[in-house]
Design a protein around this motif. Structure first.
Motif, PDB file in Angstrom:
ATOM      1  N   MET A   1       0.663  -1.119  -0.003  1.00  0.00           N
ATOM      2  CA  MET A   1      -0.167   0.123  -0.042  1.00  0.00           C
ATOM      3  C   MET A   1       0.730   1.135  -0.012  1.00  0.00           C
ATOM      4  N   GLU A   2       2.330   0.975  -0.172  1.00  0.00           N
ATOM      5  CA  GLU A   2       3.210   2.529  -0.183  1.00  0.00           C
ATOM      6  C   GLU A   2       2.886   3.048   1.068  1.00  0.00           C
ATOM      7  N   PRO A   3       3.067   2.600   2.166  1.00  0.00           N
ATOM      8  CA  PRO A   3       2.902   3.506   3.211  1.00  0.00           C
ATOM      9  C   PRO A   3       3.920   4.509   3.621  1.00  0.00           C
ATOM     10  N   SER A   4       3.511   5.542   4.521  1.00  0.00           N
ATOM     11  CA  SER A   4       4.446   6.520   4.918  1.00  0.00           C
ATOM     12  C   SER A   4       5.453   5.924   6.004  1.00  0.00           C
ATOM     13  N   VAL A   5       4.714   5.253   6.716  1.00  0.00           N
ATOM     14  CA  VAL A   5       5.236   4.632   7.786  1.00  0.00           C
ATOM     15  C   VAL A   5       4.754   3.153   8.226  1.00  0.00           C
ATOM     16  N   LEU A   6       5.881   2.224   8.597  1.00  0.00           N
ATOM     17  CA  LEU A   6       5.420   1.033   8.919  1.00  0.00           C
ATOM     18  C   LEU A   6       5.553   0.658  10.482  1.00  0.00           C
ATOM     19  N   LEU A   7       4.421   0.302  10.774  1.00  0.00           N
ATOM     20  CA  LEU A   7       4.365  -0.192  12.515  1.00  0.00           C
ATOM     21  C   LEU A   7       4.692  -1.623  12.681  1.00  0.00           C
ATOM     22  N   PHE A   8       5.508  -2.023  13.606  1.00  0.00           N
ATOM     23  CA  PHE A   8       5.895  -3.378  13.816  1.00  0.00           C
ATOM     24  C   PHE A   8       5.645  -3.725  15.162  1.00  0.00           C
ATOM     25  N   ASP A   9       4.609  -4.639  15.563  1.00  0.00           N
ATOM     26  CA  ASP A   9       4.454  -5.012  16.761  1.00  0.00           C
ATOM     27  C   ASP A   9       5.160  -6.313  17.198  1.00  0.00           C
ATOM     28  N   GLU A  10       6.205  -6.288  17.846  1.00  0.00           N
ATOM     29  CA  GLU A  10       7.042  -7.592  18.169  1.00  0.00           C
ATOM     30  C   GLU A  10       7.074  -8.529  17.154  1.00  0.00           C
ATOM     31  N   PRO A  11       7.551  -8.195  15.847  1.00  0.00           N
ATOM     32  CA  PRO A  11       7.207  -8.959  14.576  1.00  0.00           C
ATOM     33  C   PRO A  11       8.169 -10.513  14.697  1.00  0.00           C
ATOM     34  N   THR A  12       8.911 -10.437  15.600  1.00  0.00           N
ATOM     35  CA  THR A  12       9.610 -11.849  15.811  1.00  0.00           C
ATOM     36  C   THR A  12       9.258 -12.474  16.968  1.00  0.00           C
ATOM     37  N   SER A  13       8.294 -11.921  17.918  1.00  0.00           N
ATOM     38  CA  SER A  13       8.046 -12.888  19.184  1.00  0.00           C
ATOM     39  C   SER A  13       7.432 -14.167  18.913  1.00  0.00           C
ATOM     40  N   ALA A  14       6.697 -14.255  17.610  1.00  0.00           N
ATOM     41  CA  ALA A  14       6.111 -15.773  17.507  1.00  0.00           C
ATOM     42  C   ALA A  14       6.988 -16.531  16.657  1.00  0.00           C
ATOM     43  N   LEU A  15       8.249 -16.394  16.580  1.00  0.00           N
ATOM     44  CA  LEU A  15       9.216 -17.333  15.654  1.00  0.00           C
ATOM     45  C   LEU A  15      10.021 -17.956  16.397  1.00  0.00           C
TER      46      LEU A  15
ATOM     47  N   ILE B   1       8.311   2.243  13.052  1.00  0.00           N
ATOM     48  CA  ILE B   1       8.155   2.338  14.546  1.00  0.00           C
ATOM     49  C   ILE B   1       8.188   0.897  15.022  1.00  0.00           C
ATOM     50  N   VAL B   2       8.968   0.308  15.796  1.00  0.00           N
ATOM     51  CA  VAL B   2       9.085  -1.199  16.010  1.00  0.00           C
ATOM     52  C   VAL B   2       9.152  -1.356  17.578  1.00  0.00           C
ATOM     53  N   VAL B   3       8.134  -2.064  18.024  1.00  0.00           N
ATOM     54  CA  VAL B   3       7.858  -2.471  19.340  1.00  0.00           C
ATOM     55  C   VAL B   3       8.812  -3.859  19.192  1.00  0.00           C
ATOM     56  N   THR B   4       9.976  -3.849  19.998  1.00  0.00           N
ATOM     57  CA  THR B   4      10.795  -5.265  19.905  1.00  0.00           C
ATOM     58  C   THR B   4      11.386  -5.522  21.148  1.00  0.00           C
ATOM     59  N   HIS B   5      11.816  -6.803  21.346  1.00  0.00           N
ATOM     60  CA  HIS B   5      12.745  -7.265  22.538  1.00  0.00           C
ATOM     61  C   HIS B   5      14.145  -7.829  21.904  1.00  0.00           C
ATOM     62  N   GLU B   6      14.367  -7.501  20.763  1.00  0.00           N
ATOM     63  CA  GLU B   6      15.337  -7.823  19.979  1.00  0.00           C
ATOM     64  C   GLU B   6      16.254  -6.548  20.211  1.00  0.00           C
ATOM     65  N   MET B   7      17.199  -6.426  21.355  1.00  0.00           N
ATOM     66  CA  MET B   7      18.197  -5.391  21.728  1.00  0.00           C
ATOM     67  C   MET B   7      19.027  -5.213  20.651  1.00  0.00           C
ATOM     68  N   GLY B   8      19.732  -6.281  20.178  1.00  0.00           N
ATOM     69  CA  GLY B   8      20.722  -6.096  19.025  1.00  0.00           C
ATOM     70  C   GLY B   8      20.198  -5.294  17.864  1.00  0.00           C
ATOM     71  N   PHE B   9      19.076  -5.711  17.404  1.00  0.00           N
ATOM     72  CA  PHE B   9      18.350  -4.918  16.332  1.00  0.00           C
ATOM     73  C   PHE B   9      18.234  -3.463  16.820  1.00  0.00           C
ATOM     74  N   ALA B  10      17.604  -3.108  17.971  1.00  0.00           N
ATOM     75  CA  ALA B  10      17.283  -1.811  18.517  1.00  0.00           C
ATOM     76  C   ALA B  10      18.915  -0.993  18.533  1.00  0.00           C
ATOM     77  N   ALA B  11      19.907  -1.647  18.706  1.00  0.00           N
ATOM     78  CA  ALA B  11      21.091  -0.829  18.984  1.00  0.00           C
ATOM     79  C   ALA B  11      21.747  -0.809  17.645  1.00  0.00           C
TER      80      ALA B  11
END
Length: 266
Positions: A172-186, A209-219
């Motif tokens: 949909m060619e969004p201006s912003v992507l929101l991710f809600d813990e996208p890897t938590s179920a993997l 905007i990313v909600v995450t527990h992946e600290m390495g990714f955030a850093a």
């Protein structure tokens, strides 16, 4: 192309509050997210991260303050003296500027990977099927799944399903992507392939905007890291500021859980 200029935030959260009955779960949240910025929201479970993200998308109704998407108020009319819920048509108009990727992949099980990506292109953007399929294949190629275009979700791994979900959001060619813990179920071995797609998007200038527990990714990938606890922002800054600078005791305690896994940065 984003409507916002480089100096204007795509997302503005101003004094946002959210309560469930007597329980106030978000308290005076203020955030600006600019074009091409990657903002990671971190914090313990129950800190309000996912609720904040859902309020930005108006999947939850915030109960005070404002959220602007490219300058447009989302969820309510703009009459501050008598706030009313926006119409579904108006909400969808503003919401079309954002894409959202959830913990669970939410793919249609009866559609192929390509069908999942192209459905909105045909129904919402009114593309003809040939053009939609061409665009869908290009997006699947972008997330490394062009060879799985005709596979159904049940035939895909969790990581592959999440990458299809990302391609669908991008359609949909969004201006912003929101991710809600996208890897938590993997499963752990599938996390890397999804994070790599997200890193590639960041390198391409996607606002996220990313909600995450992946600290390495955030850093490594974030421009801004926001630490929430009990519905409040306790610290906001660059990864270096948050992970290497002086820390509130609650953040120090939170990060201690990750210190024995790996270093936050390479």
């Amino acid at each position: 192309m984003n409507k916002s200029s480089a100096n204007e935030p795509i997302v503005q959260v101003q004094n946002m509050n959210k309560s469930f009955g007597e329980n106030q779960v978000l308290k005076n949240i203020n955030l600006n997210v600019h074009p091409s910025e990657v903002m990671c929201l971190i914090g313990p479970s129950g800190s309000g991260k996912s609720t904040l993200l859902r309020c930005i998308a108006f999947l939850e109704q915030y109960t005070g303050g404002t959220v602007l998407i490219e300058g447009d108020l989302i969820g309510y009319n703009d009459n501050a003296d008598q706030r009313k819920l926006a119409s579904t048509k108006e909400l969808n108009r503003v919401r079309r500027n954002m894409g959202m990727v959830f913990q669970q992949f939410n793919l249609w099980p009866h559609m192929t990977a390509l069908g999942n990506v192209t459905e909105a292109l045909v129904r919402v953007k009114k593309l003809n099927r040939k053009h939609a399929n061409e665009k869908g294949l290009a997006l699947l190629n972008k997330v490394g799944l062009s060879e799985r275009a005709n596979h159904y979700p049940a035939q895909l791994s969790g990581g592959q399903q999440q990458r299809v979900a990302i391609a669908r959001a991008l359609a949909m060619e969004p201006s912003v992507l929101l991710f809600d813990e996208p890897t938590s179920a993997l499963d752990p071995e599938l996390v890397g392939e999804v994070l790599q797609v997200m890193k590639d998007l960041a390198n391409d200038g996607m606002t996220m905007i990313v909600v995450t527990h992946e600290m390495g990714f955030a850093a490594q990938v974030a421009d801004t890291v926001v630490f929430l606890d009990q519905g409040e922002i306790l610290l906001k800054g660059s990864p270096k500021d948050v992970f290497q600078g002086p820390k509130p005791p609650r953040l120090q305690q939170f990060l201690q859980n990750y210190m024995d896994r790996n270093a936050f940065w390479e």
